[in-house]
Design a protein around this motif. Structure first.
Motif, PDB file in Angstrom:
ATOM      1  N   GLN A 145       0.981  -1.225  -0.032  1.00  0.00           N
ATOM      2  CA  GLN A 145       0.079  -0.016  -0.046  1.00  0.00           C
ATOM      3  C   GLN A 145       0.937   1.361   0.027  1.00  0.00           C
ATOM      4  O   GLN A 145       1.936   1.269   0.558  1.00  0.00           O
ATOM      5  CB  GLN A 145      -0.878   0.031   1.088  1.00  0.00           C
ATOM      6  N   LYS A 146       0.246   2.250  -0.812  1.00  0.00           N
ATOM      7  CA  LYS A 146       1.120   3.659  -0.842  1.00  0.00           C
ATOM      8  C   LYS A 146       1.506   4.237   0.553  1.00  0.00           C
ATOM      9  O   LYS A 146       0.488   4.206   1.502  1.00  0.00           O
ATOM     10  CB  LYS A 146       0.783   4.502  -1.640  1.00  0.00           C
ATOM     11  N   PHE A 147       2.779   4.528   0.670  1.00  0.00           N
ATOM     12  CA  PHE A 147       3.105   5.201   1.959  1.00  0.00           C
ATOM     13  C   PHE A 147       3.346   4.199   3.126  1.00  0.00           C
ATOM     14  O   PHE A 147       3.699   4.864   4.034  1.00  0.00           O
ATOM     15  CB  PHE A 147       2.420   6.358   2.280  1.00  0.00           C
ATOM     16  N   PHE A 148       3.179   3.053   3.031  1.00  0.00           N
ATOM     17  CA  PHE A 148       3.388   1.905   4.266  1.00  0.00           C
ATOM     18  C   PHE A 148       4.728   1.366   3.951  1.00  0.00           C
ATOM     19  O   PHE A 148       4.900   0.226   4.523  1.00  0.00           O
ATOM     20  CB  PHE A 148       2.174   0.983   4.123  1.00  0.00           C
ATOM     21  N   GLY A 149       5.623   1.971   3.416  1.00  0.00           N
ATOM     22  CA  GLY A 149       7.052   1.138   3.161  1.00  0.00           C
ATOM     23  C   GLY A 149       7.580   0.734   4.491  1.00  0.00           C
ATOM     24  O   GLY A 149       7.900  -0.389   4.422  1.00  0.00           O
ATOM     25  N   HIS A 150       7.647   1.443   5.539  1.00  0.00           N
ATOM     26  CA  HIS A 150       7.905   0.893   6.823  1.00  0.00           C
ATOM     27  C   HIS A 150       7.466  -0.174   7.317  1.00  0.00           C
ATOM     28  O   HIS A 150       8.026  -1.150   7.460  1.00  0.00           O
ATOM     29  CB  HIS A 150       8.500   2.077   7.898  1.00  0.00           C
ATOM     30  N   TYR A 151       6.218  -0.014   7.530  1.00  0.00           N
ATOM     31  CA  TYR A 151       5.311  -0.883   8.348  1.00  0.00           C
ATOM     32  C   TYR A 151       5.017  -1.948   7.592  1.00  0.00           C
ATOM     33  O   TYR A 151       4.881  -3.097   7.788  1.00  0.00           O
ATOM     34  CB  TYR A 151       4.121   0.093   8.824  1.00  0.00           C
ATOM     35  N   GLY A 152       4.341  -1.714   6.321  1.00  0.00           N
ATOM     36  CA  GLY A 152       4.113  -2.585   5.643  1.00  0.00           C
ATOM     37  C   GLY A 152       4.974  -3.834   5.019  1.00  0.00           C
ATOM     38  O   GLY A 152       4.678  -5.040   5.124  1.00  0.00           O
ATOM     39  N   THR A 153       6.121  -3.241   4.890  1.00  0.00           N
ATOM     40  CA  THR A 153       7.234  -4.296   4.447  1.00  0.00           C
ATOM     41  C   THR A 153       7.903  -5.168   5.835  1.00  0.00           C
ATOM     42  O   THR A 153       7.876  -6.318   5.529  1.00  0.00           O
ATOM     43  CB  THR A 153       8.442  -3.727   4.022  1.00  0.00           C
ATOM     44  N   THR A 154       7.919  -4.557   6.745  1.00  0.00           N
ATOM     45  CA  THR A 154       8.236  -5.464   7.953  1.00  0.00           C
ATOM     46  C   THR A 154       7.339  -6.200   8.485  1.00  0.00           C
ATOM     47  O   THR A 154       7.450  -7.156   9.026  1.00  0.00           O
ATOM     48  CB  THR A 154       9.054  -4.404   8.995  1.00  0.00           C
ATOM     49  N   LYS A 155       5.897  -5.864   8.702  1.00  0.00           N
ATOM     50  CA  LYS A 155       4.829  -6.601   8.846  1.00  0.00           C
ATOM     51  C   LYS A 155       4.663  -7.863   7.972  1.00  0.00           C
ATOM     52  O   LYS A 155       4.278  -8.910   8.614  1.00  0.00           O
ATOM     53  CB  LYS A 155       3.523  -5.573   9.001  1.00  0.00           C
ATOM     54  N   ALA A 156       4.615  -7.311   6.701  1.00  0.00           N
ATOM     55  CA  ALA A 156       4.785  -8.685   5.902  1.00  0.00           C
ATOM     56  C   ALA A 156       5.695  -9.667   5.944  1.00  0.00           C
ATOM     57  O   ALA A 156       5.613 -11.056   5.940  1.00  0.00           O
ATOM     58  CB  ALA A 156       4.795  -8.143   4.427  1.00  0.00           C
ATOM     59  N   ALA A 157       6.997  -9.094   6.218  1.00  0.00           N
ATOM     60  CA  ALA A 157       8.067 -10.132   6.669  1.00  0.00           C
ATOM     61  C   ALA A 157       7.776 -10.948   7.839  1.00  0.00           C
ATOM     62  O   ALA A 157       8.130 -12.066   8.157  1.00  0.00           O
ATOM     63  CB  ALA A 157       9.356  -9.475   6.553  1.00  0.00           C
ATOM     64  N   GLN A 158       7.221 -10.182   8.962  1.00  0.00           N
ATOM     65  CA  GLN A 158       6.999 -10.821  10.109  1.00  0.00           C
ATOM     66  C   GLN A 158       6.042 -11.973   9.937  1.00  0.00           C
ATOM     67  O   GLN A 158       6.313 -13.213  10.717  1.00  0.00           O
ATOM     68  CB  GLN A 158       6.275  -9.924  11.082  1.00  0.00           C
TER      69      GLN A 158
END
Length: 217
Positions: A145-158
């Protein structure tokens, strides 16, 4: 033979869904509450006691490996295992375009959301196996999702890590649950969606009540 006291480790217990689940579990479990904010943990302790429960407060950062090792050793020494681990801790960095993500926030997101989760899985698994316990995680699919680079990436990895653990332990245990809570008016959501009408959102207390049977089934 005396039945051992049921135990629930809540990482990220100071507010939001983690705190609400700690309160909901208090009548049946001794709560081991982990969070960085001492004052919020003390307020949680008051609410747990008001429900007839008891809590052990552990004000610490899950990203500090020696602190987590000490906590796990203390739990093993006192209770011999865990019946439940609820992982609600998260670092929610500010939103921003992918080309301009802050380096410090990026590293903190990785450390908390991915690396600390990996360490905790290794540390907590033996405690859960000792009691035929279960681990509970919460998905929030923001990846891409746009602008969710920090959170979206690391939450998906988690979640990728957690689902690997889930698949690996189907036959051996511990049981690993991945739940997706309804949108709630938490401080994290307020940072992501400032100005949002919070009236339609589900309170953490109501969501804890809804999810509790899944945690204990």
């Amino acid at each position: 033979m005396t039945t051992p006291e049921k135990t629930a480790l809540i990482t990220g217990a100071s507010r939001g869904l983690g705190a609400a689940l700690a309160e909901a579990l208090a009548p049946t479990h001794h709560i081991i509450a982990v969070a960085r904010t001492t004052g919020a943990l003390e307020e949680l302790d008051d609410r747990v006691r008001a429900r007839g429960g008891a809590a052990t407060l552990a004000p610490m950062d899950i990203g500090v490996e020696p602190a987590m090792q000490q906590l796990v050793a203390s739990v093993a020494g006192r209770w011999g295992g865990l019946d439940l681990w609820v992982h609600a801790a998260i670092h929610a960095a500010p939103l921003g375009p992918a080309a301009h993500l802050d380096e410090k926030d990026w590293q903190k997101s990785l450390d908390t959301n991915v690396t600390a989760t990996r360490r905790l899985i290794g540390l907590v698994e033996p405690l859960l196996l000792a009691r035929e316990g279960r681990a509970v995680f919460f998905d929030d699919p923001r990846g891409g999702q746009k602008f969710f680079g920090h959170y979206g990436t690391t939450k998906a990895a988690q979640m990728a890590l957690v689902r690997s653990w889930q698949a690996e332990t189907v036959k051996t245990g511990p049981r690993v649950l991945v739940l997706e809570p309804a949108p709630m008016p938490t401080a994290t959501r307020a940072r992501f969606f400032p100005g949002e009408d919070r009236a339609p959102l589900t309170s953490p207390q109501d969501e804890a009540t809804r999810l509790l049977p899944e945690l204990l089934a």
